[in-house]
Every structure is written in C-alpha cells, then in structure tokens.
Design a protein around this motif. Structure first.
Motif, PDB file in Angstrom:
ATOM      1  N   PHE A 169       0.796  -1.230   0.000  1.00 14.65           N
ATOM      2  CA  PHE A 169       0.000   0.000   0.000  1.00 14.65           C
ATOM      3  C   PHE A 169       0.823   1.273   0.000  1.00 14.65           C
ATOM      4  O   PHE A 169       0.256   2.369  -0.066  1.00 14.65           O
ATOM      5  N   SER A 170       2.174   1.183   0.059  1.00 13.47           N
ATOM      6  CA  SER A 170       2.985   2.393   0.160  1.00 13.47           C
ATOM      7  C   SER A 170       4.257   2.280  -0.669  1.00 13.47           C
ATOM      8  O   SER A 170       4.999   1.294  -0.559  1.00 13.47           O
ATOM      9  N   ALA A 225      -2.167   6.095   1.015  1.00 13.74           N
ATOM     10  CA  ALA A 225      -3.198   5.835   2.009  1.00 13.74           C
ATOM     11  C   ALA A 225      -3.677   7.161   2.603  1.00 13.74           C
ATOM     12  O   ALA A 225      -2.894   8.089   2.786  1.00 13.74           O
ATOM     13  N   ILE A 267      -2.998   3.728   9.201  1.00 17.11           N
ATOM     14  CA  ILE A 267      -2.769   2.399   8.646  1.00 17.11           C
ATOM     15  C   ILE A 267      -3.845   1.395   9.045  1.00 17.11           C
ATOM     16  O   ILE A 267      -4.019   0.379   8.370  1.00 17.11           O
ATOM     17  N   VAL A 278      -6.345   0.887   6.113  1.00 16.33           N
ATOM     18  CA  VAL A 278      -5.821   0.708   4.756  1.00 16.33           C
ATOM     19  C   VAL A 278      -6.653  -0.286   3.960  1.00 16.33           C
ATOM     20  O   VAL A 278      -6.956  -0.066   2.777  1.00 16.33           O
ATOM     21  N   GLN A 279      -7.033  -1.403   4.569  1.00 20.30           N
ATOM     22  CA  GLN A 279      -7.795  -2.413   3.827  1.00 20.30           C
ATOM     23  C   GLN A 279      -9.115  -1.857   3.321  1.00 20.30           C
ATOM     24  O   GLN A 279      -9.535  -2.148   2.189  1.00 20.30           O
ATOM     25  N   LEU A 325      -8.261   1.275   0.616  1.00 19.54           N
ATOM     26  CA  LEU A 325      -7.503   0.964  -0.595  1.00 19.54           C
ATOM     27  C   LEU A 325      -7.812  -0.428  -1.150  1.00 19.54           C
ATOM     28  O   LEU A 325      -7.180  -0.865  -2.116  1.00 19.54           O
TER      29      LEU A 325
END
Length: 254
Positions: free
Chosen positions: A115-116, A146, A151, A154-155, A158
């Motif tokens: 994700f990053s 994000a 964090i 995130v799921q 994203l």
C-alpha cells in the motif's frame, strides 16, 4: 507448541490484526504468544527504521528465550531476522522470507502488492536476500497514498485498488502468484481470494505455518556455517537478557 509472535512495530492494533488473521490456520496445539515492541516506530517502513528495530527484535527474543519453541518476526521486511538466527538456537522465521519461499512453491514467478511506495525498496531487499530476483516480477502500489486516517483503515480505503493491482501484477508483470505485503494488510488475502485470478499469499499466515513446520522437523542448531552462534563476548549497556545471551555459554539447550 508455543510460538513467539513478535511485532517489531509499536502498534498493538497491528499485533491484534495479524494474530487474528493467523489463528484460523494454526494447529489446535499451537499457542501464539503475541509481543509488541514498546519502543521504536508505530509502523516500520524504511531501511533505517528496520535497522533500528532489528536490535529491538533481538532484545524481545532474549526476554522470551526458553519459554517458546520458535519465533515469528511479524514485519514484512524481516528486521533482525538473520542476526537473530545467528544468536538463538530455536527456529526464527521472517514473514517476508516465508511468503517468498511459499510463492516459489506455488508458481514460477511472484509479485508483491502493498500500500505504500516508501516500502518498495525495502521489500526489494527481501527478495534479493532470498536470491530470487530472477523469479520476481516487482512491487505494485496504489497511485494514491493511504489517506490520513491511518494504517488501521488501509484495507477498507484501498481494498479495491489493491485488487486491481493484483490483476495488473498478473496481466502486465506475468506473476503466477502475488504476495500481499505489509502488516496492515494481514487477513486481506483471505477476503479477496475469490476476486483475483491467481493465488494470493498472506505473509503472516505463511510465517506462522513455516514456524510450525520447523518446530516439528526438530532440526538441531548449527555448530558451523553462517548461522553458528558467535563466541561469547562481554558488552556494556545492553538490556540484561540480551547481554546474558551474547555473553553466555554456548549450548544446545539455551
């Protein structure tokens, strides 16, 4: 069997998320012993942060050695993994290495979706250390970072982009299997497996199952080679448990 499930990040919510993702897969006789770093970074995302956290990993293992059968370093870049293997006589498993080796048992070529962008270089190091660059198709990350909500979400924020990136890794990069990298994405693979065309691997699940296997194999600690324990040496200012480990006698039972 008792497995030290060691989160080098300081976020207890990440520890809980990862442990929850793992528990449906472990044997009924396996006990997870979760441990979260009390200093360092909420989420490790660079080489520099990983190097700082590596010494914390060694300290945390020292506090539990003798009470557990193996250790799972539950951060995708595996901070402290190799030095811990050198210092301790029980199996030490890194979730990145376990995911990479598992991917190679499933397909010829593997990719990583995370994700990053910041973490991409650090993740490339994990592949290079495993000497599997020739089978690696690259890291895919969302074009948009994000959101500032953190964090832990995130799921949710994203998720659709990550699924699209898995498809890109397959159709463009020609990956046969994709690793979903990053502690905040623990459990994500299981929720999207029916939305993607190739196997997707959850590193924390792979790491814990690898640890179970190594404990059951009952392999002896090395007395020679790259991971033979170094000679005892005095130290100054280290935490007592780690100082004892570094300065103590070498035997197979410690």
């Amino acid at each position: 069997m008792r497995l030290l499930f060691l989160n080098p990040n300081t976020s207890t919510s990440l520890t809980d998320r990862m442990a929850s993702a793992v528990r449906p897969y472990i044997a009924p006789t396996t006990e997870l012993v979760p441990a979260t770093a009390t200093r360092g970074f909420p989420y490790i995302s660079s080489r520099a942060e990983a190097d700082v956290s590596a010494s914390i990993v060694l300290e945390m293992i020292a506090e539990h050695v003798g009470d557990v059968d193996a250790v799972v370093v539950a951060a995708f870049g595996d901070p402290g993994l190799y030095s811990a293997r050198e210092l301790y006589d029980i199996p030490i498993v890194g979730v990145a290495e376990a995911a990479i080796l598992t991917a190679c048992a499933v397909g010829d070529r593997f990719g990583i979706v995370t994700f990053s962008q910041v973490m991409s270089t650090w993740y490339l190091d994990s592949v290079s250390r495993a000497r599997l660059d020739a089978r690696f198709t690259g890291v895919r990350v969302p074009s948009q970072p994000a959101p500032p909500s953190g964090i832990d979400t995130v799921q949710e924020t994203l998720g659709d982009q990550l699924v699209e990136l898995v498809d890109t890794a397959v159709t463009t990069d020609k990956a046969d299997v994709v690793i979903i990298g990053g502690a905040p994405l623990a459990g994500f693979a299981a929720t999207v497996e029916d939305r993607v065309a190739v196997p997707v691997i959850d590193p924390v699940v792979a790491g814990v199952l690898y640890a179970e296997m190594l404990v059951r194999l009952g392999l002896s600690a090395p007395l020679k080679g790259a991971y033979a324990r170094p000679p005892a040496k005095p130290s100054i200012g280290l935490p007592p448990a780690l100082a004892r480990r570094i300065g103590g006698p070498i035997d197979r039972l410690s």
